[in-house]
Structures are given as C-alpha cells and as structure tokens.
Design an enzyme around this catalytic site. Structure first.
Site, short mmCIF file in Angstrom:
data_model
loop_
_atom_site.label_atom_id
_atom_site.label_comp_id
_atom_site.label_asym_id
_atom_site.label_seq_id
_atom_site.Cartn_x
_atom_site.Cartn_y
_atom_site.Cartn_z
N CYS A 51 1.36 8.70 0.72
CA CYS A 51 1.10 7.97 1.97
C CYS A 51 2.38 7.42 2.58
CB CYS A 51 0.09 6.85 1.74
SG CYS A 51 0.53 5.68 0.43
N HIS A 70 -3.71 -4.34 2.10
CA HIS A 70 -3.90 -3.68 3.39
C HIS A 70 -2.59 -3.13 3.94
CE1 HIS A 70 -8.06 -4.62 3.48
NE2 HIS A 70 -7.90 -5.92 3.63
#
Length: 342
Positions: free
Chosen positions: A142, A218
C-alpha cells in the site's frame, strides 16, 4: 467479458471484489476463503451478492451450520476464471500458485508475497507495459503503491533523480488486535522496503527511506524529498499533482488536518467502509528545499492498491495495450478523479 475470482476475502479481498464488480468489462465469478470469518458472515447477511467458494472442504459443516451457501471449491472457482486475484495471507499465495499453474490460469498477488512469486513486480502507472500478457503479477504494498503514484507523476513531467522518504506507518488495520495496544513509536532500520521496492519498479531513481510505526489505524503518512533533473517550483509540482486522477490534493486550511480527517471525509462521501482509492497530498506540505521538492501524502492502506490490481488484470489479459488506456478504464469504473476541476 473477463472472468475474475478473488481468493482471500479479508481486508483487501473484500475491496478487490467490490472493485471488480464495478468494472463493466469484467465479471466477478466469486470469492473464496477457508472459514466463516466476520467478513463472510456479513456477506451472508447482505444477501450473498457474491458467490462463495470454499478453500478447505473439510470446513463445509461450519458454513452449513450458519446457513452460508457454498457454490463450490476453490479448485472449481479457479477453473471458472480467466484470472485470480490472490489476497490471502503472506505465504499462502505462493502455495496457491501451484493450483493456478495446474490449470494454466493467470494470477495477481498482493504486496505481502515475495517478489519471486511473480513474473513482474507491477504498478499500473509506472510499469504497466511490463505486465502485458504475463501469467503472474505481484502488486506493490500500500505504501509503495501510493509513493510510486506521486513520484511517477513528477518523474514523467519533470524527471526525478532520487528520493528520500520518511514513512509514519499505522500499526494495524482497524479491528486488528494481534499487534496489541501501544503508546509508543518504533523505528525500523534504513532503508525501508518501500524505497527498495520503488527502485525495483523505477530503477532509474535512487531511493532511500526511514519507517516509523505509530499506534494509529487510519492510514499512513509519507514525507518525500525528491531531487528533480531540473528545478521544480512549488506551483509547478502542485499543478502536476492536481491533474493526476489517483492523487487528491487537499488543504489543511479546508480542515484536512491529518489521516483521521480524510477517513471521516470518505465516510461523509458515503464511500463503503470509509474507503479511499486515491492518495491525498497536502498542498501546504509542498515546499522547495534548494533544488529539491518536498511533500507529504496520506496512504489509505485498506483500499489504495485496488486500482493498481485492476490495472494488473488489464495488463495480464492484454485488455488494453498501454498504461493510459488501461488506467483510464479502471479510473472510470471506480469513479476516480471526479474531484479534478476541469
């Protein structure tokens, strides 16, 4: 219509299934996993929008007890598809590769697998053409996916010689408990694998980096110091970033104070699970330091690799001949770039 299967219905697998289902030129044949996880229980409660295939037939009784319909075995799913998106835990994909090879099926593996599992270490924008027609591709992680988006954006416009990065890494995905609850930062030795991976994808750029683990969930934040072949002004860099359909330029002045602001904004947009496919780049973070350009980006780790994985389908099955036409199709169906002012 290209037939796609997703193996591993976890954090990434759920999002891959949703992403493929949005592509008008692809058919999601089904998803596969080995046990009735919370994600699969939720799938059942939503009315089983995707056919489910079982990776461990000996666990069939667990699904029968819960009334979860099973459409067949993993092996049967593989036979019904043109390509498999393997989103299993690190190491499992390498074992599954034997099954994909048995039926001469193509497959795309996620960043947790070793590079040796695939023919090409793949990124939709940076090296799409290298994936054309290949049987096995592996996505970047990612962080590396988002990092390469931003560096590739500048490199194609201005040329980049080297980058130095600092990654402030979330400790776990939301809902994960296996890493514990911490109130500490942990630093890894340099260079981080993201810098090494960037050089694998973009060998003409010299990269190094430091990674710091943080007790948040997050999103990651990466700061990048890029050395261009010719000096780039702050305004030129921002204008370049604003044109990229997978980079959302945001402003602290507008309330985007950090990763939590972006997660909340995604929920306010009505995005499923609060997902964002795009990376965010803070306009106020773009500064010149001598001849270098510095900026900061947010990496929404749960969904950021989905567009590049779908690009991989297009490359492996030669659906589009080049990165522009391929990424444009992926972006269109995922609704990316809608924030760009025309």
């Amino acid at each position: 219509m290209v037939k796609v299967g997703v193996v591993g219905y976890g954090v990434i697998g759920q999002r891959l299934a949703d992403g493929v289902a949005l592509q008008k030129d692809m058919e999601l044949v089904g998803v596969a996993d080995v046990s009735p996880t919370l994600a699969i229980r939720a799938l059942k409660e939503k009315g089983m929008p995707y056919n489910f295939y079982l990776g461990m037939p000996e666990n069939l009784h667990m699904f029968e007890e819960l009334g979860i319909p099973v459409s067949g075995t993993l092996e049967e799913l593989v036979q019904k598809t043109d390509i498999i998106l393997d989103a299993t835990s690190a190491g499992v994909g390498a074992k599954n590769k034997e099954l994909y090879a048995k039926y001469n099926r193509k497959a795309i593996f996620q960043g947790g697998e070793k590079n040796s599992v695939a023919d090409v270490f793949f990124h939709g924008y940076a090296n799409y053409e290298k994936g054309l027609g290949k049987q096995f591709l592996k996505l970047t992680s990612c962080n590396t996916t988002g990092l390469i988006r931003s560096v590739d954006c500048l490199d194609r416009e201005f040329g980049i010689e080297k980058v130095a990065i600092t990654i402030i890494r979330r400790v776990a995905d939301p809902g994960d408990y296996h890493r514990g609850l911490t109130n500490a930062l942990q630093i890894d030795k340099a260079p981080s694998h993201q810098a090494v991976d960037l050089m694998t994808i973009m060998p003409h750029i010299n990269a190094t980096g430091i990674l710091v683990h943080t007790p948040v969930t997050h999103g990651h934040i990466i700061t990048v110091v890029a050395t261009p072949k010719k000096k780039i002004s702050k305004e030129e860099a921002i204008e370049c970033f604003k044109k990229h359909p997978r980079i959302r330029v945001v402003r602290i002045a507008d309330g985007f104070l950090g990763n939590a602001s972006l997660f909340r904004y995604a929920r306010d947009l009505g995005n499923p699970r609060g997902d964002m496919y795009e990376i965010a780049l803070w306009e106020e973070s773009v500064v010149n330091s001598g001849d270098d350009i510095m900026y900061a980006i947010n990496i929404p780790q749960e969904a950021v690799t989905i567009p590049e994985t779908i690009d991989g389908i297009r490359a492996a099955l030669m659906m589009q001949p080049d990165r522009i036409s391929a990424t444009s199709e992926t972006n269109k169906y995922l609704g990316m770039g809608k924030w760009i002012q025309k």
